[in-house]
Design an enzyme around this catalytic site. Structure first.
Site, mmCIF file in Angstrom:
data_model
loop_
_atom_site.group_PDB
_atom_site.id
_atom_site.type_symbol
_atom_site.label_atom_id
_atom_site.label_comp_id
_atom_site.label_asym_id
_atom_site.label_seq_id
_atom_site.Cartn_x
_atom_site.Cartn_y
_atom_site.Cartn_z
ATOM 1 N N TYR A 1 6.175 -13.379 -14.815
ATOM 2 C CA TYR A 1 5.125 -12.485 -14.293
ATOM 3 C C TYR A 1 3.748 -13.041 -14.701
ATOM 4 C CZ TYR A 1 2.459 -8.152 -13.550
ATOM 5 O OH TYR A 1 1.536 -7.216 -13.134
ATOM 6 N N ALA B 1 0.814 -1.223 0.000
ATOM 7 C CA ALA B 1 0.000 0.000 0.000
ATOM 8 C C ALA B 1 0.848 1.275 0.000
ATOM 9 C CB ALA B 1 -0.932 -0.008 1.208
HETATM 10 P P1 NAP Z 1 4.106 -0.215 -7.807
HETATM 11 O O1 NAP Z 1 3.724 1.212 -7.906
HETATM 12 O O2 NAP Z 1 5.459 -0.651 -8.190
HETATM 13 O O3 NAP Z 1 3.782 -0.708 -6.313
HETATM 14 C C1 NAP Z 1 4.063 -2.017 -5.917
HETATM 15 C C2 NAP Z 1 3.753 -2.144 -4.442
HETATM 16 O O4 NAP Z 1 3.985 -3.515 -4.072
HETATM 17 C C3 NAP Z 1 4.622 -1.274 -3.578
HETATM 18 O O5 NAP Z 1 3.843 -0.679 -2.581
HETATM 19 C C4 NAP Z 1 5.611 -2.277 -2.950
HETATM 20 O O6 NAP Z 1 5.978 -1.924 -1.629
HETATM 21 C C5 NAP Z 1 4.744 -3.524 -2.892
HETATM 22 N N1 NAP Z 1 5.528 -4.749 -2.777
HETATM 23 C C6 NAP Z 1 6.256 -5.395 -3.719
HETATM 24 N N2 NAP Z 1 6.828 -6.502 -3.205
HETATM 25 C C7 NAP Z 1 6.453 -6.549 -1.899
HETATM 26 C C8 NAP Z 1 6.724 -7.425 -0.827
HETATM 27 N N3 NAP Z 1 7.486 -8.521 -0.993
HETATM 28 N N4 NAP Z 1 6.160 -7.179 0.382
HETATM 29 C C9 NAP Z 1 5.374 -6.102 0.576
HETATM 30 N N5 NAP Z 1 5.091 -5.210 -0.407
HETATM 31 C C10 NAP Z 1 5.631 -5.435 -1.619
HETATM 32 O O7 NAP Z 1 3.123 -1.119 -8.697
HETATM 33 P P2 NAP Z 1 1.555 -1.058 -8.986
HETATM 34 O O8 NAP Z 1 1.395 -0.769 -10.406
HETATM 35 O O9 NAP Z 1 0.855 -0.225 -7.995
HETATM 36 O O10 NAP Z 1 1.203 -2.600 -8.787
HETATM 37 C C11 NAP Z 1 0.284 -3.085 -7.828
HETATM 38 C C12 NAP Z 1 -0.227 -4.447 -8.289
HETATM 39 O O11 NAP Z 1 -0.954 -4.290 -9.503
HETATM 40 C C13 NAP Z 1 0.883 -5.450 -8.577
HETATM 41 O O12 NAP Z 1 0.534 -6.726 -8.104
HETATM 42 C C14 NAP Z 1 0.962 -5.447 -10.096
HETATM 43 O O13 NAP Z 1 1.457 -6.657 -10.607
HETATM 44 C C15 NAP Z 1 -0.491 -5.227 -10.458
HETATM 45 N N6 NAP Z 1 -0.658 -4.686 -11.823
HETATM 46 C C16 NAP Z 1 -0.160 -3.464 -12.159
HETATM 47 C C17 NAP Z 1 -0.336 -3.002 -13.462
HETATM 48 C C18 NAP Z 1 0.167 -1.653 -13.923
HETATM 49 O O14 NAP Z 1 0.140 -1.394 -15.156
HETATM 50 N N7 NAP Z 1 0.624 -0.774 -13.034
HETATM 51 C C19 NAP Z 1 -1.007 -3.794 -14.403
HETATM 52 C C20 NAP Z 1 -1.488 -5.037 -14.008
HETATM 53 C C21 NAP Z 1 -1.314 -5.463 -12.718
HETATM 54 P P3 NAP Z 1 7.424 -1.334 -1.220
HETATM 55 O O15 NAP Z 1 7.792 -0.342 -2.274
HETATM 56 O O16 NAP Z 1 7.147 -0.721 0.131
HETATM 57 O O17 NAP Z 1 8.366 -2.495 -1.139
#
Ligand code: NAP
Length: 243
Positions: A152, A10
């Site tokens: 992924y 988050a």
């Molecule tokens: P983001 O901005 O890179 O954020 C990722 C978040 O995941 C960060 O808050 C990070 O926390 C947390 N995280 C990663 N590994 C972790 C771990 N081992 N333990 C706890 N927290 C962890 O990415 P986002 O785009 O918001 O992605 C959120 C979700 O949506 C992901 O599952 C991603 O695969 C999915 N998604 C995103 C997209 C897109 O286009 N953005 C598309 C499809 C799906 P810290 O930084 O504090 O480590």
């Protein structure tokens, strides 16, 4: 009694928006982060200015011990978990032939094993309360596959499998399990795309725009309030993939 929600990952992007949105609806949010402590503190402070209290908890959700601690803290303090949002995730681009066992472990543990353990740790409490809503943030690529993102895509397809099977197993306990599969959403996860790449992608999307984290949090709102939907993979992708 107010609802209790755990949102993993988050500190940034989609998870941050989901956490804010839930907190503003009078839901007690436990906002998880791992590396981005400053951002998590900022989120807490931002909501405090609106008179809203959230808990922020550091836990690497790819580690059973960390997850156990986070869930135990939540249940000791609030006695229950109503909503679990498995949002934390990472992405990587690589040719399949260059992927290593370490890459496999990193991607699968961060994106899929994490959802397995968070779900396992909260479900006994949800069963006891005969109430629960689990939302897994998967991806368009789990549904249709992505070149250069095989691991992924596997992790997200696995998440959707978890959603469908858990929905069947937990339906009789009044626990609903759904996935939201985003297309491309404007967060740090997309920061490696060049302007031209983003323009090209936008042209492929029928709605002609990249999604925003709020597009996903609105769907979360709907899923937590709607009580007859379970086992579904809901695509939020501007029509990028229509199956
Ligand atoms: P983001 O901005 O890179 O954020 C990722 C978040 O995941 C960060 O808050 C990070 O926390 C947390 N995280 C990663 N590994 C972790 C771990 N081992 N333990 C706890 N927290 C962890 O990415 P986002 O785009 O918001 O992605 C959120 C979700 O949506 C992901 O599952 C991603 O695969 C999915 N998604 C995103 C997209 C897109 O286009 N953005 C598309 C499809 C799906 P810290 O930084 O504090 O480590």
């Amino acid at each position: 009694m107010e609802k209790i929600a755990i949102v993993t990952g988050a500190s940034k992007g989609i998870g941050r928006e989901i956490a804010k949105n839930l907190a503003r609806q009078n839901i007690k949010v436990i906002a998880n982060y791992n590396k981005s402590e400053e951002k998590a503190i900022k989120l807490k402070e931002e909501l405090e200015k609106e008179g809203i209290e959230i808990d922020i908890i550091k836990a690497d959700v790819s580690k059973r011990q960390d997850v156990k601690k986070m869930i135990t803290y939540t249940i000791n303090k609030y006695k229950k978990v109503d909503i679990l949002i498995n949002n934390a995730g990472i992405s990587e681009y690589k040719l399949f032939t260059e992927e290593t066992d370490e890459d496999w472990n990193r991607l699968i543990n961060n994106n899929l094993y994490s959802a397995f353990i968070t779900s396992q740790e909260v479900i006994p409490n949800m069963i006891e309360n005969k109430n629960g809503c689990i939302i897994n943030i998967s991806s368009i690529w789990g549904m249709i596959g992505a070149s250069m993102e095989v691991l992924y895509s596997i992790s997200k397809a696995g998440m959707d499998g978890l959603t469908k099977s858990l929905a069947k197993e937990l339906g009789p306990s009044n626990i609903r399990v759904n996935s939201i599969a985003p297309g491309i959403i404007n967060t740090d996860m997309c920061k490696d795309f060049s302007e031209q790449e983003l323009k090209d992608i936008t042209e492929e999307i029928p709605l002609q725009k990249i999604g925003e984290p709020s597009d996903i949090s609105k769907c979360v709102n709907w899923l937590i309030n709607e009580k007859y939907t379970t086992g579904q993979i809901i695509s939020i992708n501007g029509g990028w993939s229509i199956t």
